[in-house]
Scaffold this motif. Structure first.
Motif, PDB file in Angstrom:
ATOM      1  N   ASP A 111      27.727  -2.068 -18.305  1.00  0.00           N
ATOM      2  CA  ASP A 111      27.304  -2.103 -19.706  1.00  0.00           C
ATOM      3  C   ASP A 111      28.207  -1.265 -20.593  1.00  0.00           C
ATOM      4  O   ASP A 111      28.286  -1.510 -21.799  1.00  0.00           O
ATOM      5  N   ARG A 137      29.354  -2.741 -24.141  1.00  0.00           N
ATOM      6  CA  ARG A 137      29.178  -2.047 -25.413  1.00  0.00           C
ATOM      7  C   ARG A 137      30.509  -1.848 -26.128  1.00  0.00           C
ATOM      8  O   ARG A 137      30.589  -1.871 -27.357  1.00  0.00           O
ATOM      9  N   ARG A 140      24.521  -8.182 -23.997  1.00  0.00           N
ATOM     10  CA  ARG A 140      24.656  -7.160 -25.026  1.00  0.00           C
ATOM     11  C   ARG A 140      24.748  -7.798 -26.418  1.00  0.00           C
ATOM     12  O   ARG A 140      24.108  -7.350 -27.364  1.00  0.00           O
TER      13      ARG A 140
END
Length: 233
Positions: A199, A203, A20
């Motif tokens: 994820d 994030r 990320r």
């Protein structure tokens, strides 16, 4: 270019977070024992810097930090769950290993990051510790892991206080049931476990890291919506 070191970067939350940050254009130092996993990630991203090291090895982890250079953020992530048992059935060697990784490793990484951020010009930076919902509400048979995650909260609060004169912020992310290999072991024994995509955790770490210097996310909880945390009896 902003820079971050991520410990435990070869798998799970650490690996997803590294991807990320790399996609967001950061220079990312990848710390973990499995060098081949770090090299594979570096083959895909020019700004990925493999730093093979064991967080419990003082000389190895110090060399990794020194090799990386200027540091804006540390994601203090490396950890392990340890034995699933009541306290009387926990082997003392297993207890010591979980303490060494989850507390000792986090302490050493934070110590090195704090020193680097205090000494660099411009001074300052941000440390993000990976806590857990177990820092607040434990699972059954998780005494080793739960003790360490309560200790992480103490580390977070102390670093927040001690870092103020030097522009060093510290926050903690408490992640519940992100889909990783570690959680897959739990789901094998507890198939009803509710999960979320890893994820979402990555994030959230990026959001914390991108806060301006005059703001800090002190504590963040991100979890699977339907997991039994709120109202757990």
């Amino acid at each position: 270019m902003k820079s971050i070191i991520i410990t435990g970067a070869s798998s799970g939350i650490g690996y997803a977070t590294a991807e990320r940050f790399l996609d967001a254009g950061w220079r990312v130092g990848l710390v973990a024992r499995r060098a081949e996993r770090l090299e594979a990630l570096a083959d895909r991203y020019e700004t990925a810097v493999p730093l093979p090291a064991d967080v419990t090895d003082p000389e190895g982890i110090q060399a990794a930090f020194q090799a990386f250079g200027h540091l804006d953020v540390l994601f203090n992530n490396a950890g392990l769950f340890g034995p699933t048992a009541t306290i009387d059935a926990v082997d003392l060697e297993d207890w010591a290993q979980v303490m060494q990784v989850n507390i000792g490793g986090m302490f050493m990484a934070a110590r090195l990051a704090f020193a680097a951020m205090r000494a660099q010009d411009p001074q300052g930076g941000r440390i993000i510790n990976n806590g857990s919902l177990s820092a607040h509400v434990p699972r059954p048979n998780s005494v080793c892991y739960t003790v360490t995650k309560h200790a992480v909260t103490g580390l977070t609060k102390t670093l927040s206080l001690d870092g103020r004169p030097f522009g060093i912020a510290c926050g903690q992310i408490d992640i519940g049931n992100a889909e990783t290999d570690l959680l897959a072991q739990l789901k094998h024994t507890q198939p009803e476990t509710k999960t979320m995509d890893v994820d979402n955790a990555a994030r959230s770490v990026l959001h914390m890291a991108e806060m301006p210097a005059d703001a800090n996310v002190q504590f963040m909880t991100v979890m699977a919506t339907t997991m039994p945390y709120i109202g757990r009896g």
